[in-house]
Design an enzyme around this catalytic site. Structure first.
Site, PDB file in Angstrom:
ATOM      1  N   ASP A  24       0.873  -1.177   0.000  1.00 14.65           N
ATOM      2  CA  ASP A  24       0.000   0.000   0.000  1.00 14.65           C
ATOM      3  C   ASP A  24       0.907   1.222   0.000  1.00 14.65           C
ATOM      4  O   ASP A  24       1.732   1.391   0.908  1.00 14.65           O
ATOM      5  CB  ASP A  24      -0.889   0.020   1.248  1.00 14.65           C
ATOM      6  CG  ASP A  24      -1.950  -1.071   1.216  1.00 14.65           C
ATOM      7  OD1 ASP A  24      -2.418  -1.407   0.119  1.00 14.65           O
ATOM      8  OD2 ASP A  24      -2.295  -1.588   2.292  1.00 14.65           O
ATOM      9  N   ASP A  27     -13.758  -3.516  -1.709  1.00 18.81           N
ATOM     10  CA  ASP A  27     -13.639  -3.294  -0.272  1.00 18.81           C
ATOM     11  C   ASP A  27     -15.050  -3.297   0.301  1.00 18.81           C
ATOM     12  O   ASP A  27     -15.916  -2.555  -0.171  1.00 18.81           O
ATOM     13  CB  ASP A  27     -12.982  -1.938   0.026  1.00 18.81           C
ATOM     14  CG  ASP A  27     -11.573  -1.838  -0.548  1.00 18.81           C
ATOM     15  OD1 ASP A  27     -10.907  -2.882  -0.665  1.00 18.81           O
ATOM     16  OD2 ASP A  27     -11.142  -0.711  -0.868  1.00 18.81           O
TER      17      ASP A  27
END
Length: 251
Positions: free
Chosen positions: A11, A130
């Site tokens: 990330d 998500d």
């Protein structure tokens, strides 16, 4: 049985690798280029690189950083964050990405999935989802988990497959960074209902969690970040343990 894949996730925020809990409280986890090189040498099957603030900050993924990571690795490499057009994907693939991951832009403009598949092929297009449970129902969230929607997880996964995506990367926001295990019940349902590979993300804390997600969650691949970034687990050791448990992996 197809070989199960282990995928470290980088990330990226401001050019650095970061990791948080439930998508919050980010801390630095190192240089993405060096980490990518390390994981490729450690036996990772693939890498995922997500520019987590690109959509929120309304800018494109860092193509130059993608180029430098691609120079160092010899394994498939997926890039996501801020991708909203055929042109965006073109740039990333030319800079060395093997696949791209789209998330918020696909929800806002589902036709984008069709367009990207038509231009680049299904094998190149990963749709990241998500989601978190709200009143017992899995709801899709956008912009790095900051924007809730009324879209139901499994209905969206079905549409994603019908539009031609090659893989689904499902992150449970409830499990992300908690190290309590993956969302195996939801993963098992998604894997049963869909014919494309499902990558499990969110919740890895120990080796048993990977075994569980491959057996109970029926996942095709497992993605993790902090357990690898902070040297809590070596990929080589994890794969040996999975093999010992009868799960097919590439050693």
């Amino acid at each position: 049985m197809l070989t199960k894949r282990i995928i470290p996730c980088l990330d990226i925020k401001n050019g650095r690798t970061v990791k948080g809990i439930n998508f919050l409280d980010l801390r630095d986890a190192g240089d993405p280029v060096e980490l990518a090189k390390f994981y490729a040498e450690e036996g990772a099957d693939e890498l995922v690189f997500l520019d987590i603030s690109a959509t929120e900050e309304k800018r494109k993924t860092l193509a130059e950083l993608v180029y430098h990571v691609a120079e160092k690795v010899n394994i498939p490499f997926t890039v996501g964050g801020g991708i909203s057009s055929v042109e965006d994907v073109d740039v990333l693939l030319h800079n060395g990405a093997d696949k791209v991951s789209i998330n918020s832009s696909a929800v806002k403009n589902p036709q984008l999935i069709n367009d990207l598949v038509a231009k680049f092929g299904s094998q190149c297009i990963v749709v990241a989802i998500d989601a978190k449970q709200i009143n017992g129902e899995w709801k899709v969230h956008l912009v790095g988990g900051k924007v809730p929607t009324e879209i139901e997880l499994f209905a969206w996964a079905k549409e994603v497959e019908e539009r031609g995506a090659g893989e689904i990367l499902f992150t449970s926001m409830d499990h992300d960074g908690t190290k309590n295990g993956f969302a195996n019940k939801a993963l098992a349902r998604m894997s049963k209902e869909r014919n494309i590979p499902v990558i499990a993300s969110g919740g890895a804390g120990k080796m048993q969690h990977f075994t569980d997600t491959f057996v109970d969650g029926r996942a095709d691949a497992a993605l993790a970040a902090s357990v690898f970034h902070f040297k809590e687990m070596k990929i080589k050791d994890l794969k040996k343990e999975l093999k010992r448990c009868g799960i097919p992996v590439r050693l």
